[in-house]
Design an enzyme around this catalytic site. Structure first.
Site, mmCIF file in Angstrom:
data_model
loop_
_atom_site.group_PDB
_atom_site.id
_atom_site.type_symbol
_atom_site.label_atom_id
_atom_site.label_comp_id
_atom_site.label_asym_id
_atom_site.label_seq_id
_atom_site.Cartn_x
_atom_site.Cartn_y
_atom_site.Cartn_z
ATOM 1 N N GLY A 11 0.827 -1.195 0.000
ATOM 2 C CA GLY A 11 0.000 0.000 0.000
ATOM 3 C C GLY A 11 0.864 1.248 0.000
ATOM 4 O O GLY A 11 1.983 1.252 -0.547
ATOM 5 N N GLY A 14 4.427 0.728 1.759
ATOM 6 C CA GLY A 14 5.280 -0.145 0.968
ATOM 7 C C GLY A 14 5.769 0.544 -0.290
ATOM 8 O O GLY A 14 6.956 0.452 -0.664
ATOM 9 N N LYS A 130 1.764 -1.412 14.327
ATOM 10 C CA LYS A 130 1.863 -1.261 15.778
ATOM 11 C C LYS A 130 1.410 -2.507 16.527
ATOM 12 O O LYS A 130 1.996 -2.873 17.553
ATOM 13 C CB LYS A 130 1.000 -0.081 16.251
ATOM 14 C CG LYS A 130 1.417 1.274 15.740
ATOM 15 C CD LYS A 130 0.550 2.371 16.299
ATOM 16 C CE LYS A 130 -0.876 2.322 15.783
ATOM 17 N NZ LYS A 130 -0.971 2.680 14.348
ATOM 18 N N GLY A 211 -6.663 14.603 5.391
ATOM 19 C CA GLY A 211 -6.148 13.239 5.409
ATOM 20 C C GLY A 211 -5.475 12.843 6.707
ATOM 21 O O GLY A 211 -4.883 11.763 6.808
ATOM 22 N N GLU A 214 -9.172 9.489 9.806
ATOM 23 C CA GLU A 214 -9.953 8.559 9.001
ATOM 24 C C GLU A 214 -11.433 8.937 9.052
ATOM 25 O O GLU A 214 -11.863 9.761 9.860
ATOM 26 C CB GLU A 214 -9.781 7.130 9.541
ATOM 27 C CG GLU A 214 -8.356 6.634 9.568
ATOM 28 C CD GLU A 214 -7.812 6.327 8.182
ATOM 29 O OE1 GLU A 214 -8.623 6.175 7.247
ATOM 30 O OE2 GLU A 214 -6.578 6.244 8.043
ATOM 31 N N ASP A 225 -4.762 4.984 19.471
ATOM 32 C CA ASP A 225 -3.512 4.950 18.718
ATOM 33 C C ASP A 225 -2.334 5.273 19.631
ATOM 34 O O ASP A 225 -1.317 4.574 19.633
ATOM 35 C CB ASP A 225 -3.592 5.952 17.564
ATOM 36 C CG ASP A 225 -2.295 6.066 16.781
ATOM 37 O OD1 ASP A 225 -1.912 5.083 16.133
ATOM 38 O OD2 ASP A 225 -1.663 7.138 16.832
ATOM 39 N N LYS A 229 1.170 3.034 21.171
ATOM 40 C CA LYS A 229 2.524 3.564 21.014
ATOM 41 C C LYS A 229 3.250 3.688 22.353
ATOM 42 O O LYS A 229 4.455 3.410 22.434
ATOM 43 C CB LYS A 229 2.475 4.912 20.289
ATOM 44 C CG LYS A 229 2.028 4.779 18.834
ATOM 45 C CD LYS A 229 1.832 6.130 18.171
ATOM 46 C CE LYS A 229 1.405 5.967 16.716
ATOM 47 N NZ LYS A 229 1.156 7.278 16.061
#
Length: 350
Positions: A11, A14, A130, A211, A214, A225, A229
């Site tokens: 995606g 990558g 993660k 962006g 989401e 999130d 982390k």
């Protein structure tokens, strides 16, 4: 020595790494002594390719960006198609797996299984997911050590900003007793906009338009999130065991203009802060919105940037700030892991 890579997932991240490897091939060879060959790509939606002598990255990128699929890649002699991710990991001649698949952060799958398969096959792994690191750190670290392979995951916390590498290397010898960080750029951007007078709803819509957030922003705005982390940081940097469930977590969805104004009158600024503190051999961690004094380095972190302050016994507080997301930035995090593995391998050989 040429390093042979297998991409699991292809995606945005990558492709970001693939572009770096293609565009900087000569400079990486000249300046770092690093040369890589992508021998396999397996993506659940785009298809899979394997050639033991390597794939043409320029052609791969052109085909994917034009068609969204690997199916149009030229069918040359020796090319194998149709392998799934586990077949690619186990049967390709890659020495390192670039694990950037779409993964459920709540379960860490399928990336955990990809790591297991790679390590058991004697292959290194670099990744940005993660979930596997937060949920299976002890198991996967032990498995990598058992099979004498490397596991790199710099990009899981602050993209290419060295939130994991810097404290382990540059702060070596210090006892890090506390980690405080702004680990989610979306919420930091939203709080900045709210501090400038926007409503929560308006700030969220703008973050989505840019962006940063989401369509379903729950993971960001509820602190989930950042919770993953801080678990990674606690385990890897502090060397302390910690589960996701042990981290108290609240987000910013209840933030109001009144609360913003209250902080301003106190000479403070709201930030979503993830904290891990070690006392008497025990670590506690939380994620919560805090009113941060304006003279705190975290208070000046603006936009979608991330930042971490490490409290050390020898150097005092040290703050690192930088990008926490982005195609090229996260691609770079994979590159630095690859370079680290390559240099370690060369050191062993010499």
């Amino acid at each position: 020595m040429t390093h042979k890579l297998a991409f699991i997932g292809f995606g945005v991240v990558g492709q970001g790494l693939a572009e770096i490897l293609h565009n900087k091939r000569q400079s990486l060879r000249d300046r770092e002594g690093f040369e890589a060959k992508v021998v396999a790509i397996s993506d659940f939606k785009k298809g899979s390719l394997y050639h033991p002598d390597g794939l043409d990255l320029e052609t791969v990128l052109d085909v994917v960006q034009k068609t969204g699929s690997l199916e149009s890649y030229p069918k040359t002699e020796g090319l194998v198609t149709g392998w799934n991710s586990l077949e690619t990991i186990r049967q390709s001649n890659a020495d390192t797996v670039v694990e950037v698949s779409y993964t459920d952060v709540k379960t860490g799958q399928p990336a955990i299984d990809h790591c297991r398969a790679a390590f058991q096959s004697g292959k290194n792994v670099v990744m940005t997911n993660k979930g596997p690191v937060a949920l299976a750190y002890q198991e996967l670290s032990s498995l990598a050590n058992k099979h004498n392979v490397s596991w790199g995951f710099e990009g899981t916390v602050m993209s290419g900003t060295p939130a994991l590498r810097m404290p382990k290397l540059a702060l070596a010898g210090n006892d890090i007793t506390e980690i405080r960080g702004i680990l989610n750029g979306t919420t930091n951007f939203m709080l900045m906009r709210m501090d400038e007078g926007e409503s929560y709803e308006s700030a969220l819509k703008e973050a989505q338009k840019l962006g940063y957030a989401e369509a379903d922003p729950t993971s960001d705005v509820e602190g989930l999130d950042a919770r993953y982390k801080i678990v990674i940081l606690t385990q890897h940097v502090m060397g302390m065991p910690l589960s996701v469930e042990d981290v108290e977590c609240t987000g910013i969805s209840q933030m109001t203009p009144e609360l913003i104004e209250q902080a301003r009158t106190e000479g403070k600024r709201w930030k979503l802060v993830a904290t891990a503190k070690k006392e008497n051999g025990v670590v506690s961690a939380k994620v919560a919105a805090e009113k941060v004094p304006l003279d705190d380095p975290l208070a000046s972190v603006s936009g979608a940037l991330n930042a971490i302050t490490y409290e050390t016994d020898l150097l005092g507080p040290v703050t690192l700030s930088g990008a926490g997301a982005g195609k090229t930035e996260t691609g770079f995090s994979l590159l630095i892991d690859l370079l680290t593995i390559a240099k370690a391998r060369e050191a062993v050989r010499s």
